[in-house]
Design an enzyme around this catalytic site. Structure first.
Site, PDB file in Angstrom:
ATOM      1  N   GLY A 198       0.841  -1.201   0.000  1.00  0.00           N
ATOM      2  CA  GLY A 198       0.000   0.000   0.000  1.00  0.00           C
ATOM      3  C   GLY A 198       0.873   1.248   0.000  1.00  0.00           C
ATOM      4  O   GLY A 198       2.034   1.205  -0.411  1.00  0.00           O
TER       5      GLY A 198
ATOM      6  N   ALA B 158      -3.682   7.874   4.075  1.00  0.00           N
ATOM      7  CA  ALA B 158      -2.485   7.694   3.256  1.00  0.00           C
ATOM      8  C   ALA B 158      -1.254   8.413   3.810  1.00  0.00           C
ATOM      9  O   ALA B 158      -0.152   7.851   3.831  1.00  0.00           O
ATOM     10  CB  ALA B 158      -2.771   8.176   1.830  1.00  0.00           C
ATOM     11  N   GLN B 159      -1.423   9.651   4.265  1.00  0.00           N
ATOM     12  CA  GLN B 159      -0.252  10.474   4.583  1.00  0.00           C
ATOM     13  C   GLN B 159       0.659   9.893   5.673  1.00  0.00           C
ATOM     14  O   GLN B 159       1.869   9.824   5.474  1.00  0.00           O
ATOM     15  CB  GLN B 159      -0.688  11.901   4.933  1.00  0.00           C
TER      16      GLN B 159
ATOM     17  N   GLU C  78     -18.245  10.644   0.316  1.00  0.00           N
ATOM     18  CA  GLU C  78     -17.895  10.691  -1.112  1.00  0.00           C
ATOM     19  C   GLU C  78     -18.754   9.716  -1.910  1.00  0.00           C
ATOM     20  O   GLU C  78     -19.198  10.023  -3.017  1.00  0.00           O
ATOM     21  CB  GLU C  78     -16.403  10.405  -1.287  1.00  0.00           C
TER      22      GLU C  78
ATOM     23  N   VAL D  23       0.767 -14.109   2.947  1.00  0.00           N
ATOM     24  CA  VAL D  23       1.560 -14.431   4.126  1.00  0.00           C
ATOM     25  C   VAL D  23       0.701 -15.211   5.104  1.00  0.00           C
ATOM     26  O   VAL D  23      -0.437 -14.833   5.384  1.00  0.00           O
ATOM     27  CB  VAL D  23       2.093 -13.139   4.773  1.00  0.00           C
TER      28      VAL D  23
ATOM     29  N   ASP E 244      -1.447   2.071   8.480  1.00  0.00           N
ATOM     30  CA  ASP E 244      -2.678   1.775   9.222  1.00  0.00           C
ATOM     31  C   ASP E 244      -2.485   0.734  10.314  1.00  0.00           C
ATOM     32  O   ASP E 244      -3.186   0.738  11.328  1.00  0.00           O
ATOM     33  CB  ASP E 244      -3.754   1.243   8.263  1.00  0.00           C
TER      34      ASP E 244
ATOM     35  N   GLY F  43       2.325   2.843   2.440  1.00  0.00           N
ATOM     36  CA  GLY F  43       3.507   2.725   3.278  1.00  0.00           C
ATOM     37  C   GLY F  43       4.561   1.804   2.677  1.00  0.00           C
ATOM     38  O   GLY F  43       5.731   2.175   2.546  1.00  0.00           O
TER      39      GLY F  43
END
Lengths: 445, 445
Positions: free
Chosen positions: B21, B325-326, B178, B87, B308, B23
């Protein structure tokens, strides 16, 4: 009350079209101004631009670029109705179509169901081969090719490795040639960067063609050029050869040659997809409905067939027209006009196929084209044919948005020598080779 | 020999990253020049730009626009290796990751597995609701919405009809807001043209929010504006309400209200997706791994967690950073630098979150944004916020091609007031209402 409850009765004759391929779509559009109710039935809610399916399968185009939802394309046409359904049978006496969602009355019925892959009764082949007739098929092939390479990274055994890296394409017509060319471009420019750990000299692409030439039906120049081009790209072409059997791993040719592959792409001819309920008498060779010069099915007054499913024998085409987009489009358009004439008490016009020629692309700057313009034939090859092919296909797309998107994507792919849509999303054909539910006894790497 | 046989041993420390993702991808890129071997494991072969998934679900963007295959994005990075695998567990003593394709040794392990929908143990809800965490989910929702309307055409019964036309969105965070906005735009501009036979005044869009405001965590101005905007678009917002139960047809709120819908969209919070094998002691609230200011998992020397799945308690964020995301991006980048420092014998730098603010779009020309620039806060609404939102999201996309494609698509959708990707391809969530295997007794229409 459930069923086909919301189809308005406009008090006008109802034309039911089964199938929204090139023929069905053209017919529906041609009926825009005609005082009839048009009901299109299709098992998908979108039209598929089949000539570019192979590019979806080889990560060059997105499915979105080559499909057009019927409601979007035709939704503004007042007399147009669409129903998402599968047709089960036709009752021509009662003038009713039996569908998965109910019974639909018709005044005029048009069969535009197209053609499907012809496995000549080989059930094992059908189970293991991939034929590219729908967007779903194309995506499945794309997913399978990519999943093959991901799995190849886990294999030491040389034969198993080759079964994943090698591809056998059965059929040397336009689809087979274009698919082979696209795979060889991926092999040359894309896959080695993605999979540095694999040796792509091990990746073989075979085309097995039953006749002595590729692109049967095109000019001798085109056939010869396609063979030269494919061989220049490193494709192994087997002429005068057939695949006798395929068990999902070994493809055996009639000359005794065995090719090991888990991915066999079937592009070896089609057969009609007839609908239950019409008498077998009207079915001709290739499961196509025998139609007269007005596309009227033999033995019926108000049932028509157009495109791949129609067999119209003419002096110029004693075995029927080629099963490609152009005859379907032209028959759809003419039938629209003819139905208007019929309703107006005028004589219908006979169909005459305006053959504009044919073309096939092989790869970057490589294509062949036999064009018929103003009564003359022109044979093009190389860059010029490739440009002509690209232009013709962009223009032929159903809407402006697709045209812009495809032109942009092609330009981007051309300059970057890349094909970006390499993601695995959805079905993969074969079971994974390596899927260790238990990792017991496995080496640690 | 099958398994992870082709991962070269570079003789360098190996960093294994689980999850690609925001990260994981940022970390892999940050390790480009560092003398380590990077092995990324993901169950997909592509990165997903999750903030725009709701646009895929509402036919505004193609999946191709928001995914980026890892091998394409990182294939030119010499120390980067990718493996498509799931995994299964971690053996931290042996320093081995157990995967679906074999056992993989690591020197440093980074957990970047993200978060998944949190149903708070409600199995019935989980079975019937749709959560939008992957491209597959988004496409399933798109297919389901379109299939609903196709089926609605077959129904006379008013309640059943409403079950197909109405939508319940659980959760009034950015995703819920949204999604509701996008559905209401489709209702206003697109669906009535596609389905002339349906009355879209019957299509209700509900947002159920457990707290007193929408967009909890944003400014009071933004929350209030979002509520005004959604209501202006005709969305029914239930504040201080929860969905107690949902059986696939009836959603019952804690205030007694019953909403009939076959499509319930779950956007009510997430929970971490931990991996088996690490001690439960290191798991904190929300199934997130407790990490120190260097993202090192509590109790381990060489195991890290980012994004996350990481719970880093700081003075400014006593409950951990927001799961967006940030923080993931910034932690990924910093950890890349910190691993280089660690290998070079330098001190690692502590993570400090640079909050740039947050934003949510509600519809055409409608958005809210709380921006933090040069130490000051700015609140934007309306057209300006909407432009800012669009610009930020286009820039944030992973590659140039996606940026061009998304910008083009948005411009096209804006001017045409259309969303063109209305085709049903792949899974549909609910079984069809009408699927007459037998048409016996059905009316002819």
């Amino acid at each position: 009350m459930e069923g086909l409850t919301k189809i308005d009765d406009l008090g006008q004759p109802r034309v039911v079209i089964i199938g929204g391929g090139f023929g069905g779509l053209a017919l529906a559009q041609a009926l825009a101004g005609v005082p009839v109710q048009v009901v299109l039935i299709d098992k998908h809610n979108y039209h598929t631009f089949q000539p570019l399916l192979y590019q979806v399968a080889t990560a060059g185009l997105a499915p979105d670029n080559i499909v057009a939802p019927f409601r979007k394309t035709l939704g503004r046409q007042k007399n147009f109705y669409f129903r998402l359904a599968e047709v089960q049978a036709i009752d021509a006496t009662a003038q009713v179509v039996e569908t998965s969602i109910g019974l639909l009355r018709y005044d005029y019925l048009v069969l535009a169901t197209g053609a499907t892959a012809n496995y000549f009764g080989d059930a094992e082949m059908q189970r293991h081969a991939i034929a590219i007739k729908s967007v779903g098929d194309a995506l499945e092939l794309r997913n399978t090719v990519l999943a093959n390479f991901e799995q190849a990274l886990q294999l030491g055994d040389a034969e198993k490795l080759n079964s994943l890296l090698d591809f056998v394409i059965v059929g040397g017509g336009p689809t087979g040639v274009e698919m082979a060319g696209a795979l060889s471009e991926l092999r040359a420019h894309v896959f080695p960067k993605d999979y540095r750990e694999l040796d792509f000299r091990e990746m073989d692409i075979h085309v097995v063609q039953s006749g002595p030439v590729l692109l049967k039906g095109m000019s001798a120049e085109a056939s010869a050029q396609a063979l030269l081009d494919l061989r220049a790209l490193g494709v192994q072409v087997w002429l005068d050869a057939r695949v006798k059997s395929y068990d999902g791993y070994t493809a055996t040719l009639n000359n005794g040659q065995q090719l090991i592959t888990r991915t066999l792409i079937w592009a070896a001819g089609v057969t009609g997809a007839p609908v239950a309920g019409l008498g077998p008498a009207c079915l001709g060779p290739g499961n196509r409905y025998q139609v007269d010069e007005h596309n009227r099915v033999a033995g019926y007054d108000n049932v028509f067939a157009i495109g791949d499913i129609a067999l119209m024998k003419t002096a110029a085409y004693p075995d029927g027209h080629p099963q490609v987009a152009q005859p379907a489009l032209q028959q759809g358009r003419l039938l629209g006009q003819n139905l208007a004439r019929l309703l107006g008490g005028q004589l219908m016009q006979p169909f005459e196929y305006a053959d504009k020629g044919s073309m096939a692309t092989i790869g970057r700057n490589r294509a062949v084209a036999d064009l018929k313009l103003f009564g003359r034939e022109y044979h093009l090859g190389g860059f010029l044919a490739w440009m002509a092919w690209s232009l013709v296909h962009v223009i032929a797309l159903v809407n402006y948005r697709s045209r812009i998107a495809v032109a942009f994507t092609w330009a981007w792919n051309y300059w970057s020598q890349d094909k970006g849509l390499r993601y695995i999303l959805g079905r993969v054909k074969a079971d994974p080779v390596v899927n260790a539910a238990s990792t017991a006894g496995k080496a640690i790497v």
